[in-house]
Write a protein that holds these residues in place. Structure first.
Motif, PDB file in Angstrom:
ATOM      1  N   VAL A 193      40.105  44.072  68.208  1.00 42.14           N
ATOM      2  CA  VAL A 193      41.354  44.830  68.160  1.00 42.14           C
ATOM      3  C   VAL A 193      41.157  46.166  68.865  1.00 42.14           C
ATOM      4  N   ARG A 194      40.064  46.822  68.562  1.00 42.59           N
ATOM      5  CA  ARG A 194      39.788  48.119  69.183  1.00 42.59           C
ATOM      6  C   ARG A 194      39.622  47.973  70.700  1.00 42.59           C
ATOM      7  N   ALA A 195      39.003  46.904  71.153  1.00 43.52           N
ATOM      8  CA  ALA A 195      38.826  46.687  72.596  1.00 43.52           C
ATOM      9  C   ALA A 195      40.173  46.520  73.288  1.00 43.52           C
ATOM     10  N   GLN A 196      41.088  45.761  72.681  1.00 47.81           N
ATOM     11  CA  GLN A 196      42.435  45.613  73.252  1.00 47.81           C
ATOM     12  C   GLN A 196      43.146  46.957  73.306  1.00 47.81           C
ATOM     13  N   PHE A 197      43.067  47.677  72.205  1.00 43.61           N
ATOM     14  CA  PHE A 197      43.692  48.989  72.098  1.00 43.61           C
ATOM     15  C   PHE A 197      43.115  49.940  73.150  1.00 43.61           C
ATOM     16  N   ASP A 198      41.800  49.995  73.238  1.00 37.89           N
ATOM     17  CA  ASP A 198      41.142  50.884  74.197  1.00 37.89           C
ATOM     18  C   ASP A 198      41.479  50.506  75.633  1.00 37.89           C
ATOM     19  N   HIS A 199      41.588  49.215  75.904  1.00 37.24           N
ATOM     20  CA  HIS A 199      41.932  48.768  77.252  1.00 37.24           C
ATOM     21  C   HIS A 199      43.299  49.318  77.665  1.00 37.24           C
ATOM     22  N   ILE A 200      44.266  49.232  76.761  1.00 37.20           N
ATOM     23  CA  ILE A 200      45.613  49.701  77.085  1.00 37.20           C
ATOM     24  C   ILE A 200      45.651  51.223  77.174  1.00 37.20           C
ATOM     25  N   THR A 201      44.994  51.909  76.248  1.00 41.15           N
ATOM     26  CA  THR A 201      45.008  53.379  76.321  1.00 41.15           C
ATOM     27  C   THR A 201      44.253  53.866  77.559  1.00 41.15           C
ATOM     28  N   ASP A 202      43.193  53.165  77.945  1.00 45.54           N
ATOM     29  CA  ASP A 202      42.485  53.520  79.184  1.00 45.54           C
ATOM     30  C   ASP A 202      43.395  53.319  80.399  1.00 45.54           C
ATOM     31  N   THR A 203      44.190  52.254  80.369  1.00 43.78           N
ATOM     32  CA  THR A 203      45.124  51.994  81.464  1.00 43.78           C
ATOM     33  C   THR A 203      46.170  53.102  81.549  1.00 43.78           C
ATOM     34  N   MET A 204      46.711  53.495  80.393  1.00 43.95           N
ATOM     35  CA  MET A 204      47.698  54.586  80.392  1.00 43.95           C
ATOM     36  C   MET A 204      47.080  55.877  80.908  1.00 43.95           C
ATOM     37  N   THR A 205      45.874  56.164  80.473  1.00 44.44           N
ATOM     38  CA  THR A 205      45.185  57.373  80.923  1.00 44.44           C
ATOM     39  C   THR A 205      44.973  57.331  82.431  1.00 44.44           C
ATOM     40  N   SER A 206      44.586  56.179  82.955  1.00 46.71           N
ATOM     41  CA  SER A 206      44.383  56.045  84.408  1.00 46.71           C
ATOM     42  C   SER A 206      45.678  56.279  85.172  1.00 46.71           C
ATOM     43  N   ILE A 207      46.761  55.702  84.691  1.00 52.42           N
ATOM     44  CA  ILE A 207      48.058  55.872  85.352  1.00 52.42           C
ATOM     45  C   ILE A 207      48.455  57.341  85.344  1.00 52.42           C
ATOM     46  N   LEU A 208      48.406  57.956  84.166  1.00 51.87           N
ATOM     47  CA  LEU A 208      48.848  59.345  84.045  1.00 51.87           C
ATOM     48  C   LEU A 208      47.964  60.299  84.840  1.00 51.87           C
ATOM     49  N   THR A 209      46.682  60.036  84.875  1.00 45.91           N
ATOM     50  CA  THR A 209      45.756  60.866  85.645  1.00 45.91           C
ATOM     51  C   THR A 209      46.022  60.710  87.144  1.00 45.91           C
ATOM     52  N   ALA A 210      46.233  59.471  87.580  1.00 45.64           N
ATOM     53  CA  ALA A 210      46.516  59.224  89.005  1.00 45.64           C
ATOM     54  C   ALA A 210      47.841  59.869  89.417  1.00 45.64           C
ATOM     55  N   VAL A 211      48.842  59.778  88.557  1.00 45.20           N
ATOM     56  CA  VAL A 211      50.131  60.393  88.874  1.00 45.20           C
ATOM     57  C   VAL A 211      49.980  61.912  88.939  1.00 45.20           C
ATOM     58  N   GLY A 212      49.212  62.480  88.040  1.00 40.38           N
ATOM     59  CA  GLY A 212      48.959  63.920  88.082  1.00 40.38           C
ATOM     60  C   GLY A 212      48.286  64.324  89.379  1.00 40.38           C
ATOM     61  N   SER A 213      47.290  63.563  89.786  1.00 43.72           N
ATOM     62  CA  SER A 213      46.601  63.858  91.053  1.00 43.72           C
ATOM     63  C   SER A 213      47.557  63.760  92.236  1.00 43.72           C
ATOM     64  N   ALA A 214      48.376  62.714  92.225  1.00 43.02           N
ATOM     65  CA  ALA A 214      49.336  62.532  93.318  1.00 43.02           C
ATOM     66  C   ALA A 214      50.354  63.671  93.346  1.00 43.02           C
ATOM     67  N   MET A 215      50.825  64.087  92.175  1.00 43.33           N
ATOM     68  CA  MET A 215      51.800  65.184  92.117  1.00 43.33           C
ATOM     69  C   MET A 215      51.210  66.489  92.646  1.00 43.33           C
ATOM     70  N   ARG A 216      49.933  66.679  92.424  1.00 43.79           N
ATOM     71  CA  ARG A 216      49.277  67.890  92.927  1.00 43.79           C
ATOM     72  C   ARG A 216      49.184  67.885  94.456  1.00 43.79           C
ATOM     73  N   GLU A 217      49.152  66.693  95.034  1.00 41.78           N
ATOM     74  CA  GLU A 217      48.977  66.548  96.483  1.00 41.78           C
ATOM     75  C   GLU A 217      50.289  66.659  97.257  1.00 41.78           C
ATOM     76  N   VAL A 218      51.415  66.370  96.613  1.00 43.13           N
ATOM     77  CA  VAL A 218      52.692  66.358  97.335  1.00 43.13           C
ATOM     78  C   VAL A 218      53.426  67.674  97.145  1.00 43.13           C
ATOM     79  N   GLU A 219      54.310  67.952  98.102  1.00 45.06           N
ATOM     80  CA  GLU A 219      55.070  69.193  98.036  1.00 45.06           C
ATOM     81  C   GLU A 219      56.548  68.961  97.757  1.00 45.06           C
TER      82      GLU A 219
END
Length: 166
Positions: free
Chosen positions: A99-125
């Motif tokens: 259960v924890r592995a499934q949970f961690d997989h999804i939260t890791d995915t959300m973290t990756s998405i949000l981190t990537a979007v943050g990086s992209a937002m920093r790069e665009v004007e």
């Protein structure tokens, strides 16, 4: 993968009254006794989504989103005012590993998405690009938050697999 229901979160030798006491402590603390997980952690991701949802109407809110930073389950509870934060961390550590592995997989995915979007937002004007990034991230993350809620509340693996496939 089998579609078995999550087993209750428990320590190595808890049985009888000891297990009932543990379950009651979790229930009182708003931690699901079946999974050992608390929905309070989802507030961390809901905060990011709320900030992203404001960007289309107020592009300057992208700056507020950029202050969001990822936190692990334990980091979130350590930094929170959650009354039973130590119990939440302990229950997470004792949760069924599958259960924890499934949970961690999804939260890791959300973290990756949000981190990537943050990086992209920093790069665009352009605000229009930030708006598109915010809208797309919201479309990706909201269903994942729902999937995590399902895991926390003891939903079947098949339900989670369906959400993750979409």
């Amino acid at each position: 993968m089998s579609s078995t229901a999550p087993q209750p979160a428990r320590t190595h030798a808890q049985t009888g009254p000891e297990a009932a006491d543990w379950a009651e402590r979790l229930r009182v603390a708003n931690i699901n006794p079946r999974t050992g997980l608390a929905t309070d952690y989802l507030n961390h991701f809901n905060e990011a989504v709320m900030l992203l949802e404001m960007v289309p109407d107020m592009p300057e809110c992208a700056e507020d989103f950029l202050t969001w930073s990822p936190l692990s389950y334990a980091e979130h509870f350590t930094a929170s005012n959650f009354k039973a934060r130590d119990l939440a961390i302990e229950a997470y550590e004792k949760a069924n590993p599958n259960v924890r592995a499934q949970f961690d997989h999804i939260t890791d995915t959300m973290t990756s998405i949000l981190t990537a979007v943050g990086s992209a937002m920093r790069e665009v004007e352009k605000d229009t690009t930030r708006v598109r990034l915010a809208e797309q991230a919201t479309l990706w993350v909201k269903p994942l938050i729902a999937a995590c809620g399902g895991i926390i509340n003891g939903g079947a693996e098949a339900d989670v697999d369906t959400i993750m496939a979409n």
